[in-house]
Design an enzyme around this catalytic site. Sequence first.
Site, PDB file in Angstrom:
ATOM      1  CD  GLU A 175      -3.218  -0.991   0.189  1.00  0.00           C
ATOM      2  OE1 GLU A 175      -3.912   0.112   0.119  1.00  0.00           O
ATOM      3  OE2 GLU A 175      -3.583  -1.991  -0.466  1.00  0.00           O
ATOM      4  CG  HIS A 246      -3.280   2.500   4.439  1.00  0.00           C
ATOM      5  ND1 HIS A 246      -4.149   3.499   3.635  1.00  0.00           N
ATOM      6  CD2 HIS A 246      -3.380   1.464   3.502  1.00  0.00           C
ATOM      7  CE1 HIS A 246      -4.355   2.887   2.546  1.00  0.00           C
ATOM      8  NE2 HIS A 246      -3.848   2.001   2.507  1.00  0.00           N
ATOM      9  CB  CYS A 367      -4.956   9.884   2.597  1.00  0.00           C
ATOM     10  SG  CYS A 367      -5.258   9.088   4.168  1.00  0.00           S
TER      11      CYS A 367
HETATM   12  O1  SUG Z   1      -7.803   2.996   0.216  1.00  0.00           O
HETATM   13  N1  SUG Z   1     -10.571   5.128   0.159  1.00  0.00           N
HETATM   14  C1  SUG Z   1      -9.043   4.971   0.398  1.00  0.00           C
HETATM   15  C2  SUG Z   1      -8.509   5.918   1.444  1.00  0.00           C
HETATM   16  C3  SUG Z   1      -6.932   5.922   1.307  1.00  0.00           C
HETATM   17  C4  SUG Z   1      -6.533   6.736   2.299  1.00  0.00           C
HETATM   18  N2  SUG Z   1      -5.160   6.643   2.415  1.00  0.00           N
HETATM   19  C5  SUG Z   1      -4.014   6.638   3.365  1.00  0.00           C
HETATM   20  N3  SUG Z   1      -4.731   6.343   4.527  1.00  0.00           N
HETATM   21  N4  SUG Z   1      -3.073   6.846   3.246  1.00  0.00           N
HETATM   22  C6  SUG Z   1      -8.838   3.650   0.904  1.00  0.00           C
HETATM   23  O2  SUG Z   1      -9.230   2.854   1.428  1.00  0.00           O
HETATM   24  C7  SUG Z   1     -12.848   4.709  -0.654  1.00  0.00           C
HETATM   25  C8  SUG Z   1     -13.416   4.944  -1.740  1.00  0.00           C
HETATM   26  C9  SUG Z   1     -14.795   4.551  -2.017  1.00  0.00           C
HETATM   27  O3  SUG Z   1     -15.362   4.064  -0.960  1.00  0.00           O
HETATM   28  O4  SUG Z   1     -15.588   5.249  -2.830  1.00  0.00           O
HETATM   29  C10 SUG Z   1     -11.282   4.649  -0.597  1.00  0.00           C
HETATM   30  O5  SUG Z   1     -10.785   3.991  -1.736  1.00  0.00           O
END
Ligand code: SUG
Length: 451
Positions: A175, A246, A367
């Site tokens: 990730e 994460h 993020c």
């Molecule tokens: O991978 N949300 C992302 C958020 C990423 C956050 N990044 C970090 N913590 N670095 C994920 O879960 C949700 C999309 C949706 O539900 O439409 C999403 O992909």
Amino acid sequence: MSTAIEANADGLIGPTHSYAGLSPGNLASSLNKGEASNPRAAVKQGLQKMRRLHDLGLPQFILPPHERPNIPFLRSLGFAGTDGEVLARAWKEALSFAAAACSASPMWAANAATVTPSADAADGRLHFTPANLVTNLHRSLEHAQTRRALQALFPDPRRFAVHEALPPVAHLADEGAANHVRLCAAHGEPGVNLLVWGREAWEPWDGPYPARQTREACEAIVRRHGAGRPVLARQGKAAIAGGTFHNDVVCVGALDTLFFHELAFEDTDTVKADIRAAADGLFEPLFVEVSAEDLPLADAISSYLFNSMLIQVPGESRLTLVCPTETQENPRSRAVTERLVASNGPIGRVEFVDVRQSMRNGGGPACLRLRVVMTEAELAAANPAMRLTPELHTRLDAWADRHYRDTLTAADLADPALLEETRGALDDLTGLLGLGSGFYPFQRDPAAALA
Ligand code: SUG
């Protein structure tokens, strides 16, 4: 040893930003599933945050949104016809695949890649491994275009190594920088690389939510980057079960300081001892730990206190924490920030930014950015057309006004008009960022673009 500064490359939020509930274990994503989004407000919030970081004196780069809806992906599943027909058929027959093909998830650049600064890399180059993001279908569609964007931004192979993603299999689930923290005395000096994993490749996993990063993925990245002083740590199982998808949801670090929640790691004492041992002779690490008593995990996750940017503002001796406004609105989290500033500790200032549109999908300030420690020579070698200036900010703001909707629902994502709108926006953007006209798949295959 050279001087270096920490730059940020943020994902520019794409015109299909939506709430599709695609990420199990990401509580905000599940909670807001089906809500209408506001892509125009989202991209402007992201741009405003980038502008703030630029104004604070940090180099700020832009990673362009990916082409969504992702028609080549839907075609690979056997949907045929014009692009508009492909989209309509997918929404009719394979809802989950259609939703994945429309997600604007590349906005979360902390998941774009793992980065090893040249001061830590055996060959003295700045290394990037785009994350394969195999745990979630919608995110697994990102790495090839992410690599293209990183190559456009960091073009000189004598200075930059932009690797392929790790093989996209569950054993090597990766990730990116969201599970990596680099600690050091000064950015340009060798540092300690903390890589956090949730499960082992062959371990039977029985948690309620997926563990998105394997230990073996971390090891492979360390090997291919020749990354010095690695420390591998297991994410707390209770943290994952509580919604920590994460590590950067409960931990952030900068320079010699690691700021984290008590439940972040499975074995905190060992993590601290390993970091101290790896830093031996370089610097004395500072650990700022917040107890579950002061801040229950649920508050840490809903307020995203730790998903903040911890930065060294040029000319300031103490660090600044750039938090989402949700942190300010949570009394317990706000109290933690007040205590940090009042103490004589390493964090001397807290700022708040509004990234609410992204937050509702579980994406805070940290993020949205990929941190890239860069020497002056590396900065000079990066693509200047992808670097934010006040003028470019103004142009991108106007671009968003021209092309983005201010409300988007799941039904709108099936609209063939959206396909044309998004392509128009991205075509215009390639001009604004000097990307050349073959950057997006639809530009390379104009026949397929005729809806
Ligand atoms: O991978 N949300 C992302 C958020 C990423 C956050 N990044 C970090 N913590 N670095 C994920 O879960 C949700 C999309 C949706 O539900 O439409 C999403 O992909």
